[in-house]
Design a protein around this motif. Structure first.
Motif, PDB file in Angstrom:
ATOM      1  N   LEU A   1      10.505  -3.793  -4.549  1.00 37.49           N
ATOM      2  CA  LEU A   1       9.408  -2.443  -5.015  1.00 37.49           C
ATOM      3  C   LEU A   1      10.368  -1.435  -5.146  1.00 37.49           C
ATOM      4  N   ARG A   2      11.348  -0.813  -4.444  1.00 38.08           N
ATOM      5  CA  ARG A   2      12.410   0.164  -4.688  1.00 38.08           C
ATOM      6  C   ARG A   2      13.165  -0.052  -5.784  1.00 38.08           C
ATOM      7  N   ALA A   3      13.629  -1.250  -6.083  1.00 41.12           N
ATOM      8  CA  ALA A   3      14.512  -1.605  -7.406  1.00 41.12           C
ATOM      9  C   ALA A   3      13.534  -1.458  -8.613  1.00 41.12           C
ATOM     10  N   LEU A   4      12.456  -1.824  -8.567  1.00 41.17           N
ATOM     11  CA  LEU A   4      11.627  -1.546  -9.746  1.00 41.17           C
ATOM     12  C   LEU A   4      11.354  -0.280 -10.044  1.00 41.17           C
ATOM     13  N   SER A   5      10.986   0.648  -9.112  1.00 39.28           N
ATOM     14  CA  SER A   5      10.452   1.839  -9.366  1.00 39.28           C
ATOM     15  C   SER A   5      11.722   2.713  -9.619  1.00 39.28           C
ATOM     16  N   ASP A   6      13.026   2.291  -9.421  1.00 39.19           N
ATOM     17  CA  ASP A   6      14.153   2.932  -9.545  1.00 39.19           C
ATOM     18  C   ASP A   6      14.534   3.034 -11.140  1.00 39.19           C
ATOM     19  N   LYS A   7      14.145   2.028 -11.810  1.00 37.60           N
ATOM     20  CA  LYS A   7      14.182   1.893 -13.348  1.00 37.60           C
ATOM     21  C   LYS A   7      13.586   2.854 -13.813  1.00 37.60           C
ATOM     22  N   ASP A   8      12.457   3.177 -13.540  1.00 39.64           N
ATOM     23  CA  ASP A   8      11.296   3.933 -14.295  1.00 39.64           C
ATOM     24  C   ASP A   8      11.796   5.640 -14.124  1.00 39.64           C
ATOM     25  N   LEU A   9      11.132   6.387 -15.211  1.00 43.13           N
ATOM     26  CA  LEU A   9      10.942   7.742 -15.318  1.00 43.13           C
ATOM     27  C   LEU A   9       9.604   8.184 -15.169  1.00 43.13           C
ATOM     28  N   ALA A  10       9.430   8.709 -14.110  1.00 47.76           N
ATOM     29  CA  ALA A  10       7.885   9.061 -13.831  1.00 47.76           C
ATOM     30  C   ALA A  10       7.788  10.804 -13.385  1.00 47.76           C
ATOM     31  N   LEU A  11       6.632  11.052 -13.231  1.00 39.59           N
ATOM     32  CA  LEU A  11       6.519  12.502 -13.041  1.00 39.59           C
ATOM     33  C   LEU A  11       6.946  13.053 -11.761  1.00 39.59           C
ATOM     34  N   ASP A  12       7.420  12.228 -10.900  1.00 36.35           N
ATOM     35  CA  ASP A  12       8.257  12.477  -9.602  1.00 36.35           C
ATOM     36  C   ASP A  12       9.574  12.807  -9.749  1.00 36.35           C
ATOM     37  N   ARG A  13      10.125  12.398 -11.126  1.00 38.45           N
ATOM     38  CA  ARG A  13      11.445  12.983 -11.438  1.00 38.45           C
ATOM     39  C   ARG A  13      11.520  14.041 -12.319  1.00 38.45           C
ATOM     40  N   THR A  14      10.541  14.137 -13.434  1.00 40.01           N
ATOM     41  CA  THR A  14      10.904  14.907 -14.548  1.00 40.01           C
ATOM     42  C   THR A  14       9.474  15.192 -15.100  1.00 40.01           C
TER      43      THR A  14
ATOM     44  N   ARG B   1       0.851  -1.273   0.082  1.00 40.93           N
ATOM     45  CA  ARG B   1       0.051   0.234  -0.050  1.00 40.93           C
ATOM     46  C   ARG B   1       0.709   1.394   0.090  1.00 40.93           C
ATOM     47  N   ARG B   2       1.831   1.391   0.879  1.00 33.91           N
ATOM     48  CA  ARG B   2       2.619   2.543   0.987  1.00 33.91           C
ATOM     49  C   ARG B   2       3.602   2.692  -0.073  1.00 33.91           C
ATOM     50  N   ASN B   3       4.086   1.432  -0.718  1.00 31.18           N
ATOM     51  CA  ASN B   3       5.354   1.768  -1.649  1.00 31.18           C
ATOM     52  C   ASN B   3       4.978   1.302  -2.965  1.00 31.18           C
ATOM     53  N   VAL B   4       3.517   1.329  -3.424  1.00 32.59           N
ATOM     54  CA  VAL B   4       3.016   1.058  -4.833  1.00 32.59           C
ATOM     55  C   VAL B   4       1.915   1.896  -4.573  1.00 32.59           C
ATOM     56  N   LEU B   5       0.719   1.558  -4.078  1.00 37.87           N
ATOM     57  CA  LEU B   5      -0.472   2.269  -4.204  1.00 37.87           C
ATOM     58  C   LEU B   5      -0.430   3.665  -3.861  1.00 37.87           C
ATOM     59  N   GLU B   6       0.397   3.944  -2.759  1.00 37.48           N
ATOM     60  CA  GLU B   6       0.410   5.533  -2.407  1.00 37.48           C
ATOM     61  C   GLU B   6       1.750   6.104  -2.886  1.00 37.48           C
ATOM     62  N   SER B   7       2.495   5.507  -3.713  1.00 42.69           N
ATOM     63  CA  SER B   7       3.889   5.806  -4.018  1.00 42.69           C
ATOM     64  C   SER B   7       3.824   6.728  -5.383  1.00 42.69           C
ATOM     65  N   PRO B   8       4.206   8.024  -5.444  1.00 42.35           N
ATOM     66  CA  PRO B   8       4.401   8.679  -6.729  1.00 42.35           C
ATOM     67  C   PRO B   8       5.139   7.919  -7.561  1.00 42.35           C
ATOM     68  N   ALA B   9       5.915   7.257  -7.344  1.00 47.96           N
ATOM     69  CA  ALA B   9       6.878   6.735  -8.229  1.00 47.96           C
ATOM     70  C   ALA B   9       6.198   5.597  -9.087  1.00 47.96           C
ATOM     71  N   TRP B  10       5.066   5.195  -8.504  1.00 45.69           N
ATOM     72  CA  TRP B  10       4.428   4.245  -9.176  1.00 45.69           C
ATOM     73  C   TRP B  10       2.922   4.869  -9.822  1.00 45.69           C
ATOM     74  N   TYR B  11       2.325   5.852  -9.202  1.00 48.52           N
ATOM     75  CA  TYR B  11       1.236   6.314  -9.378  1.00 48.52           C
ATOM     76  C   TYR B  11       1.267   7.515 -10.531  1.00 48.52           C
ATOM     77  N   THR B  12       2.261   8.094 -10.671  1.00 46.64           N
ATOM     78  CA  THR B  12       2.842   9.332 -11.384  1.00 46.64           C
ATOM     79  C   THR B  12       3.081   9.053 -12.770  1.00 46.64           C
ATOM     80  N   ALA B  13       3.742   7.626 -12.821  1.00 42.50           N
ATOM     81  CA  ALA B  13       4.194   7.217 -14.181  1.00 42.50           C
ATOM     82  C   ALA B  13       3.096   7.155 -15.323  1.00 42.50           C
ATOM     83  N   TYR B  14       3.505   7.261 -16.611  1.00 38.20           N
ATOM     84  CA  TYR B  14       2.726   7.293 -17.555  1.00 38.20           C
ATOM     85  C   TYR B  14       2.966   5.939 -18.409  1.00 38.20           C
ATOM     86  N   THR B  15       1.795   5.642 -19.251  1.00 41.44           N
ATOM     87  CA  THR B  15       1.703   4.320 -19.993  1.00 41.44           C
ATOM     88  C   THR B  15       3.136   4.066 -20.491  1.00 41.44           C
ATOM     89  N   PRO B  16       3.664   2.686 -20.440  1.00 43.21           N
ATOM     90  CA  PRO B  16       5.116   2.384 -21.032  1.00 43.21           C
ATOM     91  C   PRO B  16       5.187   2.164 -22.473  1.00 43.21           C
TER      92      PRO B  16
END
Length: 959
Positions: free
Chosen positions: A485-498, A100-115
């Motif tokens: 979960l952190r390792a997966l999100s670190d691979k991605d570029l989402a709105l929380d980074r750019t 819940r905390r690290n996927v559902l409520e994490s901007p690294a996951w919820y602000t990402a765009y379609t891949p």
């Protein structure tokens, strides 16, 4: 002495100035660049005067974050989240806090765009591949998609797949549907079948199949009443008749019961909700769809596949272009252009966290509670209708159903009243022995059995294994899961980074205050078919949103049921269809669609039973009025509607929109205005005022619901009064406000994320929303002005201005140098940016939308990157690099490549990794290089690699 706050930071606009990135100094700077003295004059120059609204938005005044959260707490408190044992395909579940905390409520996951840019989406693609593997293993079918919208619409997609795949079935063949199918599924299927003139017949699978031609059969397992049946005989009988077979299966039950693939089913569908996704008052929930070999290239929605990058590394991507079936326009077989990626990822990680033993243990525990309940009922001479069941017990209580349900509710438990004589009780992951005892008391049963005999026949129990991949065996501790979960999100570029500067897909701030309430039990813990007196908070929130969205758009009524933009389109077209038919106008079946329209428009029209006629585009990118008049003359009284995107997909406010509306109305047609670009109109213009009869809105764009890596979305439909009777109705009948046909399984669709939009509008107020629109237009024109000397802007509107997005034309550069728009998109990754929209709506271009949320520093950083890339293109043109050897063609550059011992490229490692100086202090490293898409399609792999591919054995687990 404290300094005085500038007037723009008045309390009433405090949040607006957090949401809008540009402060007054930045606004002044950008206005000077584009040559306009203030925002009002910029908007006056860009937006045609005859569409401008004459009145300000009559919305409640903006409130602070503290005030809005307090108001939402009050609304949540007006809901009553009981123990939910209603069933009907919805089960309460426990979302592991680490997920819940690290996927559902994490901007690294919820602000990402379609891949769509897979090199910067490897984490969420791996998670979606894991979801597909879960579905494939549990259903025993080899190919599963990356999620659909809900179970009801997934069944519709399965039926459409069976119809087109069953080439031997004659025209007019029907689909048979199990009487035990979920009632909301049957209601949605009937909606869709009626539009396509497809015959649906409800049958009892225990009886002989009816005579006549059939192309498919849909079964429910377990049935809605809870019954568990041997499906083999009816599947065999259907196949002997030439039918394909779909099984709608409860995912958790498949850990114990024979899976659909082993019964011989061609397709399995269902919901992954009970894998850790809250009830959410009906959604968002990830549906699944899996198919046998041979059907994978007909799969609707998205499919994640395995390929390699340019140096042979394993890499993931969207395969077979199933993600964009709608690009076939009127030849499309589905209008699905989104998914429930965020929720699919939650479900996948739930399976990773629990593993096969944990999932089986949960299923056994759920079943044991159900059997203990049944044993207690039988001991008190209460008839249990079915001897074989998984989690749902159907009890016969002649004349006592209302009393039993009321007694249970008084004890804090919701049961399902089937009819006056029957009550169904569905056990789930949160059921306890104490809850079972309370249910027995509601039935006036005093027996408390200590144990019970399992109610699953041995012949129907699953004997095959599942979830054997190491990923389901190696993340048992919370520490391990957190790091995974952190390792997966670190691979991605989402709105929380750019900034994600995607044209046509607004990617703006999803504020924390907007997101926080969706996890509160008062919003997350409600069943969509809970009694109305328990959901008064939701009723008020939904009523507010319907009123506010009607005010913003200039329409009279709004339905929030469609759970994606594509479904909103469909609902709007079905309303138009229903309206014409109510007037006896059955000849009106032609839908006019401009050449530049979103691909889903044509697909939705086809699925609404309409014939698509394309209207040409004029040289300036607007609708060709001469061609429109010719089409209207040709089709006359067959014209049902026109679908228009406004501002146009070309990124401009067209001058002739009122003329278009007038011409179509004069021909007796209706005007559908696609609301995908509403972010350029809020507070400035209302489509319901300048000629629209119906629009769908994208709450996941204009109104701040995040994209979640490819879903969830909400696509409300707004209509004028004459279409209101045809808005979507309640799937379980007895509609209170509409006689229209349902398009989703739950009465209010993905209601669980509506608090986000409610909060956004409440925080911004009318003035803040208008300011956001003005700033979005300013930001787009600033980028267009800054980049036009390097990458010409293809289309402009009045005064040489664009709307909220612009198209950069790379085709001349491509012809001169060989550098493609894709090369630029991939090279932007090295600069730390997600690419703009590639090749839509014009091939060889990039469409850019900065939104109002980005500050001037980020806009300038993007300009700096694009100008530097133009310099690299010029270097290719000058012969410094061959295009094949350039950093553009080799982009993106992973750290593994840049740091390799061997480097023989004609440009330096520094040029590859740090093309501008500021990257030395903040660098995103893509995990892979450019991915070979064609290889992935030629060698389709859409599940996690087999365990044999791993050097380390799977760890042993104790039950």
């Amino acid at each position: 002495m404290p300094t005085e706050q500038p007037p723009e930071f008045a309390p009433s606009l405090a949040f607006a100035h957090r949401h809008i990135g540009a402060d007054e100094v930045a606004v002044t700077t950008m206005l000077k660049a584009v040559g306009h003295p203030d925002l009002e004059q910029l908007v006056d120059a860009a937006v045609p005067a005859d569409i401008r609204t004459a009145r300000p938005l009559a919305l409640p005044a903006a409130r602070s974050e503290h005030e809005v959260l307090a108001a939402l707490r009050s609304l949540a408190a007006a809901n009553q989240p009981k123990v939910q044992m209603i069933g009907l395909g919805y089960a309460d579940t426990i979302t592991p806090p680490v997920i819940r905390r690290n996927v559902l409520e994490s901007p690294a996951w919820y602000t990402a765009y379609t891949p769509y840019q897979p090199e910067i989406s490897q984490g969420r693609l791996e998670a979606l591949l894991t979801f597909q593997t879960v579905i494939e293993d549990l259903t025993a079918l080899p190919v599963a998609g990356a999620s659909l919208l809900d179970e009801a619409t997934a069944v519709v997609e399965a039926v459409l797949l069976m119809r087109r795949a069953n080439r031997s079935a004659p025209t007019g063949a029907k689909v048979l549907v199990d009487a035990e199918c979920l009632p909301q599924t049957l209601a949605v299927l009937r909606t869709r079948a009626e539009a396509l003139d497809m015959a649906v017949e409800v049958v009892d699978p225990a009886a002989a199949l009816p005579e006549g031609d059939l192309f498919g059969l849909v079964l429910q397992a377990p049935g809605t009443s809870g019954v568990v049946r041997d499906l083999a005989p009816v599947i065999a009988a259907a196949k002997e008749r030439g039918a394909l077979v779909t099984v709608a299966a409860d995912l958790l039950s498949l850990t114990l019961l024979t899976p659909p693939g082993e019964y011989g089913a061609d397709i399995a569908v269902g919901s992954a909700q009970r894998f850790g996704v809250p009830l959410f008052f009906g959604g968002p929930h990830a549906a699944y769809l899996a198919v046998r070999s041979g059907l994978e290239r007909m799969l609707p929605g998205r499919l994640v596949g395995v390929s390699t990058d340019d140096e042979g590394r394993t890499a993931y991507r969207l395969a077979l272009q199933t993600r964009e079936q709608h690009i076939r326009r009127e030849k499309a077989t589905s209008n699905i252009c989104t998914a429930q990626a965020l929720l699919a990822n939650v479900a996948a990680m739930y399976a990773v966290y629990h593993g096969p033993q944990g999932l089986r243990a949960i299923a056994e525990r759920v079943h044991s509670h159900a059997t203990r309940l049944a044993t207690g009922l039988r001991a008190a001479d209460v008839e249990v209708v079915h001897a074989d069941f998984f989690d749902t017990v159907l009890a016969a209580v002649p004349g006592r159903a209302d009393a039993v349900v009321a007694a249970a509710e008084a004890a804090g438990i919701n049961l399902r009243r089937v009819d006056a004589d029957h009550v169904a009780v569905a056990c789930d992951e949160v059921t306890t022995a104490e809850i079972v005892d309370a249910v027995l008391t509601a039935f006036d049963v005093r027996c408390r059995p200590a144990h019970a005999t399992p109610a699953l026949p041995e012949a129907l129990r699953r004997s095959s294994g599942y979830l054997s991949h190491p990923v389901f065996h190696t993340h048992r501790s919370e520490t391990a899961m957190l790091r995974f979960l952190r390792a997966l999100s670190d691979k991605d570029l989402a709105l929380d980074r750019t900034m994600i500067p995607l044209g046509s897909c607004t990617m703006k701030l999803n504020a924390t205050a907007e997101m926080e309430p969706i996890s509160w039990p008062g919003f997350a813990g409600l069943h969509p078919y809970a009694p109305a007196h328990q959901t008064r908070g939701y009723a008020r929130l939904i009523g507010d949103l319907e009123t506010w969205l009607a005010e913003i758009t200039g329409y009279d009524r709004v339905s929030l049921q469609p759970n994606a933009g594509s479904q909103g389109e469909l609902a709007g077209l079905l309303a138009i269809r229903g309206y014409h038919r109510s007037r006896g106008d059955t000849r009106r079946t032609v839908c006019l669609i401009p050449q530049s329209a979103h691909g889903t428009n044509a697909a939705s029209a086809v699925l609404a039973g309409m014939d698509v006629e394309v209207v040409a585009t004029a040289a300036d990118g607007s609708v060709d009025l001469d061609d429109l008049r010719a089409k209207l003359d040709t089709h006359g009284d067959r014209t049902a509607a026109i679908m228009i995107t406004y501002p146009s997909t070309h990124g401009v406010y067209e001058d002739d929109i009122r003329t278009v509306c007038t011409l179509v109305h004069a021909a007796g047609g209706q005007v559908y205005i696609d609301g995908a670009n509403l972010n350029a109109m809020v507070g400035l213009a209302r489509p319901g005022e300048f000629g629209g009869d119906v629009s769908h809105l994208n709450l996941h764009k204009t109104f701040c619901i995040p994209h979640g890596g490819g879903g969830p979305g909400v696509g409300p439909v707004a209509v004028r009064t004459h279409l209101a009777p045809f808005l979507p109705g309640n799937p379980l009948g007895d509609p209170t406000r509409s006689s229209g046909l349902p398009v989703a399984a739950a009465p209010h669709g993905s209601a669980g994320i509506l608090p986000i939009t409610w909060a956004y509008i409440a925080l911004m107020g009318g003035d803040g929303l208008r300011r956001a629109t003005q700033t979005a237009v300013l930001a787009a024109n600033y980028l267009a002005h800054q980049l036009d000397p390097y990458f010409p802007v293809l289309y402009t509107g009045p005064g040489g201005l664009v709307a909220h997005e612009c198209i950069l034309d790379l085709r001349p550069l491509t012809r001169a140098t060989g550098v493609t728009a894709e090369d630029v998109a991939k090279r932007l990754i090295d600069y730390g940016f997600h690419a703009p929209t590639l090749a839509f709506p014009v091939a060889g271009t990039l469409m850019v939308e900065p939104t109002e949320s980005e500050d001037l520093a980020e806009l300038d950083r993007f300009v700096e990157a694009m100008v530097a890339i133009r310099g690299e293109i010029d270097a290719v043109a000058a012969g410094r690099w061959a295009v094949a050897d350039s950093p553009l063609r080799h982009a993106p550059h992973p750290a593994e490549t840049v740091l390799a011992d061997h480097w023989d490229r004609p440009y330096s490692r520094s040029t590859a990794a740090y093309p501008v100086a500021r990257l030395r202090t903040s660098k995103y490293w893509p995990p892979v290089g450019r991915i070979d898409g064609a290889r992935g399609d030629r060698n389709l792999v859409c599940a996690c690699p087999a365990p044999a591919a791993f050097a380390d054995p799977i760890p042993e687990e104790t039950p």
